[in-house]
Structures are given as C-alpha cells and as structure tokens.
Design an enzyme around this catalytic site. Structure first.
Site, PDB file in Angstrom:
ATOM      1  N   LYS A  11     -53.365 -11.244   1.046  1.00  0.00           N
ATOM      2  CA  LYS A  11     -54.296  -9.888  -0.075  1.00  0.00           C
ATOM      3  C   LYS A  11     -54.714 -10.206  -0.880  1.00  0.00           C
ATOM      4  O   LYS A  11     -55.713  -9.131  -0.392  1.00  0.00           O
ATOM      5  CB  LYS A  11     -52.756  -9.542  -1.183  1.00  0.00           C
ATOM      6  CG  LYS A  11     -52.866  -8.815  -2.159  1.00  0.00           C
ATOM      7  CD  LYS A  11     -52.138  -8.214  -2.967  1.00  0.00           C
ATOM      8  CE  LYS A  11     -51.277  -9.601  -3.695  1.00  0.00           C
ATOM      9  NZ  LYS A  11     -52.467  -8.637  -4.871  1.00  0.00           N
ATOM     10  N   ASN A  12     -55.319 -11.173  -1.244  1.00  0.00           N
ATOM     11  CA  ASN A  12     -56.455 -11.233  -2.332  1.00  0.00           C
ATOM     12  C   ASN A  12     -57.143 -12.072  -1.197  1.00  0.00           C
ATOM     13  O   ASN A  12     -58.669 -11.672  -2.090  1.00  0.00           O
ATOM     14  CB  ASN A  12     -56.595 -12.548  -3.934  1.00  0.00           C
ATOM     15  CG  ASN A  12     -54.928 -11.618  -4.579  1.00  0.00           C
ATOM     16  OD1 ASN A  12     -54.618 -10.868  -4.973  1.00  0.00           O
ATOM     17  ND2 ASN A  12     -54.241 -12.512  -5.273  1.00  0.00           N
ATOM     18  N   CYS A  19     -53.317  -4.272 -17.543  1.00  0.00           N
ATOM     19  CA  CYS A  19     -52.491  -3.922 -16.565  1.00  0.00           C
ATOM     20  C   CYS A  19     -51.554  -5.360 -17.597  1.00  0.00           C
ATOM     21  O   CYS A  19     -52.309  -5.504 -18.719  1.00  0.00           O
ATOM     22  CB  CYS A  19     -53.125  -4.135 -15.190  1.00  0.00           C
ATOM     23  SG  CYS A  19     -52.867  -5.635 -15.189  1.00  0.00           S
ATOM     24  N   ARG A  57     -57.969  -7.592 -19.038  1.00  0.00           N
ATOM     25  CA  ARG A  57     -58.699  -7.907 -17.604  1.00  0.00           C
ATOM     26  C   ARG A  57     -59.794  -7.122 -17.676  1.00  0.00           C
ATOM     27  O   ARG A  57     -60.566  -6.008 -16.713  1.00  0.00           O
ATOM     28  CB  ARG A  57     -57.372  -6.613 -16.405  1.00  0.00           C
ATOM     29  CG  ARG A  57     -56.314  -7.875 -16.378  1.00  0.00           C
ATOM     30  CD  ARG A  57     -56.272  -9.002 -15.986  1.00  0.00           C
ATOM     31  NE  ARG A  57     -56.461  -9.051 -14.366  1.00  0.00           N
ATOM     32  CZ  ARG A  57     -55.526  -9.104 -13.099  1.00  0.00           C
ATOM     33  NH1 ARG A  57     -54.724  -8.262 -13.528  1.00  0.00           N
ATOM     34  NH2 ARG A  57     -56.587  -8.873 -11.820  1.00  0.00           N
ATOM     35  N   ASP A 114     -50.839 -17.145 -11.164  1.00  0.00           N
ATOM     36  CA  ASP A 114     -49.782 -16.472  -9.826  1.00  0.00           C
ATOM     37  C   ASP A 114     -48.803 -16.893  -9.221  1.00  0.00           C
ATOM     38  O   ASP A 114     -47.971 -16.582  -8.432  1.00  0.00           O
ATOM     39  CB  ASP A 114     -51.049 -16.012  -8.432  1.00  0.00           C
ATOM     40  CG  ASP A 114     -51.984 -14.885  -8.782  1.00  0.00           C
ATOM     41  OD1 ASP A 114     -52.733 -14.799  -7.818  1.00  0.00           O
ATOM     42  OD2 ASP A 114     -52.366 -14.495 -10.149  1.00  0.00           O
ATOM     43  N   ARG A 116     -46.396  -4.258  -3.492  1.00  0.00           N
ATOM     44  CA  ARG A 116     -47.989  -4.944  -3.060  1.00  0.00           C
ATOM     45  C   ARG A 116     -48.510  -6.105  -2.779  1.00  0.00           C
ATOM     46  O   ARG A 116     -49.717  -5.673  -2.208  1.00  0.00           O
ATOM     47  CB  ARG A 116     -48.453  -4.374  -4.778  1.00  0.00           C
ATOM     48  CG  ARG A 116     -48.284  -3.511  -5.473  1.00  0.00           C
ATOM     49  CD  ARG A 116     -49.357  -2.945  -6.645  1.00  0.00           C
ATOM     50  NE  ARG A 116     -50.333  -3.331  -7.403  1.00  0.00           N
ATOM     51  CZ  ARG A 116     -51.076  -3.550  -7.398  1.00  0.00           C
ATOM     52  NH1 ARG A 116     -50.495  -3.477  -9.009  1.00  0.00           N
ATOM     53  NH2 ARG A 116     -52.757  -3.886  -7.624  1.00  0.00           N
TER      54      ARG A 116
HETATM   55  C1  EPZ Z   1     -57.728 -12.127  -8.743  1.00  0.00           C
HETATM   56  O1  EPZ Z   1     -57.478 -11.839 -10.230  1.00  0.00           O
HETATM   57  C2  EPZ Z   1     -56.618 -12.299  -8.653  1.00  0.00           C
HETATM   58  N1  EPZ Z   1     -56.534 -10.724  -7.776  1.00  0.00           N
HETATM   59  C3  EPZ Z   1     -55.061 -12.702  -9.423  1.00  0.00           C
HETATM   60  O2  EPZ Z   1     -54.762 -12.209  -8.753  1.00  0.00           O
HETATM   61  C4  EPZ Z   1     -55.207 -13.567  -9.637  1.00  0.00           C
HETATM   62  O3  EPZ Z   1     -54.252 -14.429 -10.743  1.00  0.00           O
HETATM   63  C5  EPZ Z   1     -56.676 -13.965 -10.411  1.00  0.00           C
HETATM   64  O4  EPZ Z   1     -57.943 -13.597  -9.978  1.00  0.00           O
HETATM   65  C6  EPZ Z   1     -57.291 -15.104 -11.175  1.00  0.00           C
HETATM   66  O5  EPZ Z   1     -56.648 -16.581  -9.868  1.00  0.00           O
HETATM   67  C7  EPZ Z   1     -57.007 -10.461  -6.713  1.00  0.00           C
HETATM   68  O6  EPZ Z   1     -57.863 -11.626  -6.033  1.00  0.00           O
HETATM   69  C8  EPZ Z   1     -57.123  -8.458  -6.441  1.00  0.00           C
HETATM   70  P1  EPZ Z   1     -60.231 -13.144 -12.464  1.00  0.00           P
HETATM   71  P2  EPZ Z   1     -59.123 -11.484 -10.993  1.00  0.00           P
HETATM   72  O7  EPZ Z   1     -61.382 -12.235 -12.392  1.00  0.00           O
HETATM   73  O8  EPZ Z   1     -60.035 -11.470 -10.310  1.00  0.00           O
HETATM   74  C9  EPZ Z   1     -60.675 -12.967 -17.325  1.00  0.00           C
HETATM   75  C10 EPZ Z   1     -52.475 -11.652  -7.964  1.00  0.00           C
HETATM   76  O9  EPZ Z   1     -50.702 -11.836  -8.127  1.00  0.00           O
HETATM   77  N2  EPZ Z   1     -62.211 -11.955 -16.785  1.00  0.00           N
HETATM   78  O10 EPZ Z   1     -60.288 -14.189 -11.997  1.00  0.00           O
HETATM   79  O11 EPZ Z   1     -59.038 -10.420 -11.842  1.00  0.00           O
HETATM   80  C11 EPZ Z   1     -59.581 -12.803 -17.407  1.00  0.00           C
HETATM   81  O12 EPZ Z   1     -59.335 -11.640 -18.329  1.00  0.00           O
HETATM   82  C12 EPZ Z   1     -53.128 -11.296  -8.692  1.00  0.00           C
HETATM   83  O13 EPZ Z   1     -52.087 -10.842  -6.807  1.00  0.00           O
HETATM   84  C13 EPZ Z   1     -63.295 -11.758 -18.057  1.00  0.00           C
HETATM   85  O14 EPZ Z   1     -63.100 -11.456 -18.856  1.00  0.00           O
HETATM   86  O15 EPZ Z   1     -59.010 -13.051 -11.886  1.00  0.00           O
HETATM   87  C14 EPZ Z   1     -58.629 -13.606 -16.488  1.00  0.00           C
HETATM   88  O16 EPZ Z   1     -57.742 -13.881 -18.082  1.00  0.00           O
HETATM   89  C15 EPZ Z   1     -52.536 -11.137 -10.557  1.00  0.00           C
HETATM   90  N3  EPZ Z   1     -64.156 -10.614 -17.364  1.00  0.00           N
HETATM   91  C16 EPZ Z   1     -59.883 -14.710 -16.212  1.00  0.00           C
HETATM   92  O17 EPZ Z   1     -61.267 -14.011 -16.435  1.00  0.00           O
HETATM   93  C17 EPZ Z   1     -64.191 -10.101 -16.765  1.00  0.00           C
HETATM   94  O18 EPZ Z   1     -65.128  -9.458 -15.862  1.00  0.00           O
HETATM   95  C18 EPZ Z   1     -60.234 -15.166 -14.483  1.00  0.00           C
HETATM   96  O19 EPZ Z   1     -59.878 -13.185 -14.327  1.00  0.00           O
HETATM   97  C19 EPZ Z   1     -63.335 -10.514 -15.152  1.00  0.00           C
HETATM   98  C20 EPZ Z   1     -62.038 -11.592 -15.476  1.00  0.00           C
END
Ligand code: EPZ
Length: 423
Positions: A22-23, A118, A123, A309, A401
């Site tokens: 998915k991701n 969320c 996020r 995850d 989802r």
């Molecule tokens: C991706 O989300 C995945 N989603 C998430 O999977 C996964 O948990 C996550 O990566 C971590 O591996 C998809 O790929 C669609 P991040 P993403 O940016 O990209 C902070 C699932 O269950 N952050 O790596 O949103 C954020 O709050 C989902 O399939 C900022 O502060 O995750 C988090 O604490 C859930 N500012 C950390 O970084 C930003 O601009 C990691 O988030 C972006 C992120």
C-alpha cells in the site's frame, strides 16, 4: 459499519499470498503526474486507499484504467486539467500530500489541502514544505491549503538536509527533484523499501537517481520523463502482520511473496520470541508449535529498524508471552490506542507516554473491541485468533484501507474469521 468476528483457539496451516505494498503504491501513483506518458503499475493491492488516490488523480485529469481486478493500474497524465487537491479527499487520506511535489515539478504550481492530523498523531507536513522550498518553491499557507508555485524557469536542484527521517517528505522531494534543473542532494533521507521502489520506478521513467536505500540520495534533473511499467514491491507490513498469525495462535503459515530483507529487524524479534522462520522458494514460512512465546523488548525506528507499522501487531503477540516485554514507540506520539482495547481482552499493559510495559498472560479472552486506526484494527484481530471465545472488532473500515480481504486470507489457513455487515 462492518465488524469482523473472530473465534479464537484454532491452529493455522496453509499459504497466504502477500499483496503489493500500500505505502509503495500510494507514492508510485502520484509519479504519473511527472510524465505525459503512461505509467503502468503491476502487483497493485486492491485497497480502499488505492481507490481514494485514484479519485484524487482523476480529479487532476489523470486517466486511470484498472485491469485484472485492480492488480494492474494504467495511469496517463498527458493532459492535466487541474492542480488542486481538495480537502474532502485529502482529509480521507493523508498520502494525498504526495501529489504536491510532482504537480510543482510538472505544472509549476499546486494547491493542496493540508492533511490535518489523524488518530496516531499530529502528522505535520513541515518537512515536505521546507524541502520543496530548497528546490525554489514558493509556498503560501492560507485557508487550510498550501498554495505552491515554482520559479518561472521551473524548480532547481538544491541540498535538502532533513532534521529527522520522514518517509513522505523524502518521497515528495525525490519526485520533484527528478524534473528540477541541476543536482539535488537529499541528506538524512528515509531508507524504507518503499523509497527504493519509488526510485526504481522513477529510474524506469528516465530519472537519474543514485543512493536510494541509503541516507543520501542524489538526483540529476532531466527535461522530461517517459512511459514505464513497474511492479509494486511486496507489502512488508502485510507480510509481518500475517507472520504473526501462526506466532500468536500456533500452527504454520507460508507467506507467498514475502522477502526476508523487507522484514529483517522484525524477524530478529520473532526469532528471539521463539518463533521459527524459514525462507522457502516462494516466500517465508512461519511456525510455532511448542508452548508460549518468550517476552522481548521492541523499539520502533526508521528502516532498517523495527517498523512502527508492526508495533501494534507485535504488542498483540507479547500480550500472550511468558514474561514482561517493553515496547517503545519512537515514531508517532499516540500509537498505543490498541492497548486499552487489548486490555478489554484481559491483557496486562501499562502505558507511560511512548513506553508500554506488557506482562504476558496465559490466555486472552474474546470481547467486543473497537478499532482506532489501520494497524490497531489488525492487532485486535490477531489477539482474537489467540483468545478464548469470540472477539468482535468494530469499525473495520480502517482495516479495508490497508488489508485486502483479511477474513478470506486468514480463513484460507483455518482461522474462524468472518465479516458481519453494518453493525
Ligand atoms: C509513512 O507515513 C507511512 N504512510 C506510515 O504508514 C508509516 O507509519 C510512516 O511512514 C513511518 O514509517 C505512507 O507511506 C502512506 P513520516 P509518513 O513522514 O510519511 C514526523 C500505515 O499504517 N513528521 O516518516 O506520514 C511525523 O509526525 C501508515 O500504513 C514531521 O514532523 O511518516 C512522524 O512523527 C501510518 N514533519 C515522523 O516524522 C513532516 O513534515 C515520521 O513520519 C513529516 C513527518
């Protein structure tokens, strides 16, 4: 709203096919916006999130054709009709923010709704925005949207140095950089397999990328990208989830299409817990026959560390372990919402901020429980497989989802799992 009914206590035996990730698919699909030639994705998963991304791209003018029941997607963005990603779609799926970089690179502008938070955390998308500014983008945040414009000559290469690892921000800027003039260096880049998969797809489209899978990715911008066909990488989170099914209720499952390199850190923990994992010609075979699993400590980290995850699913296993396990959630600020629901099933869990201490019990007890997010949903189903009696997992729209036909895949290996419409 559908519910999933689970009757616990049945050992498993059989094969589960692992779908495309998915991701990975959610970042591969927006890559179509970078090119006016068709992009064909094979091994695509059949999930509601993929439908949502399809609707979003169609609203921008992309033609999407689904074949083989949705496993093959043909996307063509030769004539985009818009650059606005509306709030009503973005709020349903945060990954919609991944159209921002490609739209900026291809069209020179974009209006993308801020995704909002969320269940698992605020996020924010500040890292996406600051990275695109390093490529020359001008961003104006107003009325809940990012109004982005590229310089008149288009985006230009730059140095992006992330203060923390972000999968989505790495994907957004990687896609934008493929059409930026000059060289882009992305430092402290995410190393997830989905990033590697995206880079391989972009390279097949004619992009010039080096270093994906390491912390530093270098991109040489090109004038235009071309048609390509790409196979979506296997879903490591679905894989890990189904590997936990025999681990939690006994028996064996062969996960067809599973690859050890996608789940190495996770497998180390399963091995420490006493689970047998065997690499076969078709995937990974997981079995447990003798007694309770051993307690293990888990701390989530960016890849190649233990994936956040799979934290909820691993907690379900450790609720039945012989001993005390400590889980540390280091990626998201609120990702223990499955804990109170597992406690309704008799689990003993003490949550203090980002730490959870789990004291294993002999047997969980079936109960009606509520799913709060995608991975929490499936963690409750796993717990139900091991529990005494019946578990009803409500609000399973989260589940659809991220998991294809979970009741069919588990049912095929002997689990008593059924879907009850509209509870
Ligand atoms: C991706 O989300 C995945 N989603 C998430 O999977 C996964 O948990 C996550 O990566 C971590 O591996 C998809 O790929 C669609 P991040 P993403 O940016 O990209 C902070 C699932 O269950 N952050 O790596 O949103 C954020 O709050 C989902 O399939 C900022 O502060 O995750 C988090 O604490 C859930 N500012 C950390 O970084 C930003 O601009 C990691 O988030 C972006 C992120």
């Amino acid at each position: 709203m559908d519910s999933i009914l689970v009757e616990g206590g049945h050992e498993l035996a059989g094969e589960i096919p692992i779908a495309g990730a998915k991701n990975a698919c959610l970042t591969l699909m927006p890559a179509t916006l970078l090119s006016d030639g068709p992009l064909t994705l094979t091994n695509a998963p059949r999930l509601s999130d993929i439908q949502t991304m399809t609707q979003l791209l169609q609203s921008l003018g992309t033609e999407v054709t689904q074949m083989q029941g949705g496993q093959v997607l043909s996307l063509s963005s030769h004539a985009l009709t818009g650059t606005r990603a509306d709030y009503d779609i973005v709020r349903k799926m945060r990954a919609s923010i991944l159209v921002l970089g490609p739209l900026l690179a291809r069209e020179g502008r974009a209006e993308v709704s801020l995704p909002g938070g969320c269940a698992i955390g605020a996020r924010p998308v500040d890292l996406h925005l600051s990275a695109l500014e390093k490529l020359g983008a001008e961003l104006d945040l107003r009325d809940g949207y990012v109004h982005a414009t590229a310089p008149s000559g288009g985006l230009r290469g730059g140095i992006v140095d992330f203060p923390l690892v972000s999968v989505g921000a790495t994907e957004n800027v990687l896609m934008a950089a493929t059409l930026a003039r000059g060289t882009t260096e992305i430092r402290n880049a995410a190393r997830e397999p989905e990033i590697v998969d995206l880079a391989e797809c972009l390279r097949a489209m004619g992009a010039r990328i080096e270093g994906e899978g390491t912390s530093t990715i270098t991109v040489e911008g090109v004038e235009a990208l071309s048609p390509a066909t790409h196979r979506v990488v296997s879903d490591r989170i679905e894989l890990g989830t189904y590997m936990l099914a025999p681990a939690i209720c006994g028996g064996w499952v062969e996960c067809i299409g599973g690859r050890m390199d996608l789940v190495a850190a996770f497998c180390e923990k399963l091995d420490a817990a006493g689970i047998t994992i065997e690499e076969t010609a078709r995937g990974l075979k997981v079995s447990r026959h003798n007694g309770r699993v051993r307690a293990v400590d888990v701390a989530t980290e960016p890849f190649p560390g233990f994936p956040t995850d799979l934290q909820a699913q691993m907690m379900a296993l450790l609720c039945t372990a012989d001993g005390v396990s400590r889980l540390e959630e280091n990626i998201f600020e609120n990702r223990f919402m499955h804990a109170p629901e597992l406690m309704r099933m008799g689990a003993r869990i003490d949550v203090q901020g980002g730490h959870a201490t789990v004291t294993g019990v002999e047997r969980l007890k079936g109960a009606p429980v509520m799913a709060t997010d995608l991975r929490a949903s499936v963690s409750l189903i796993l717990a139900g497989l091991a529990a005494e009696g019946e578990t009803i997992v409500n609000r399973v729209y989260h589940l659809d989802r991220g998991y294809e036909r979970v009741e069919e895949k588990l049912g095929a290996v002997g689990a008593r799992v059924s879907r009850v419409a509209g509870r």
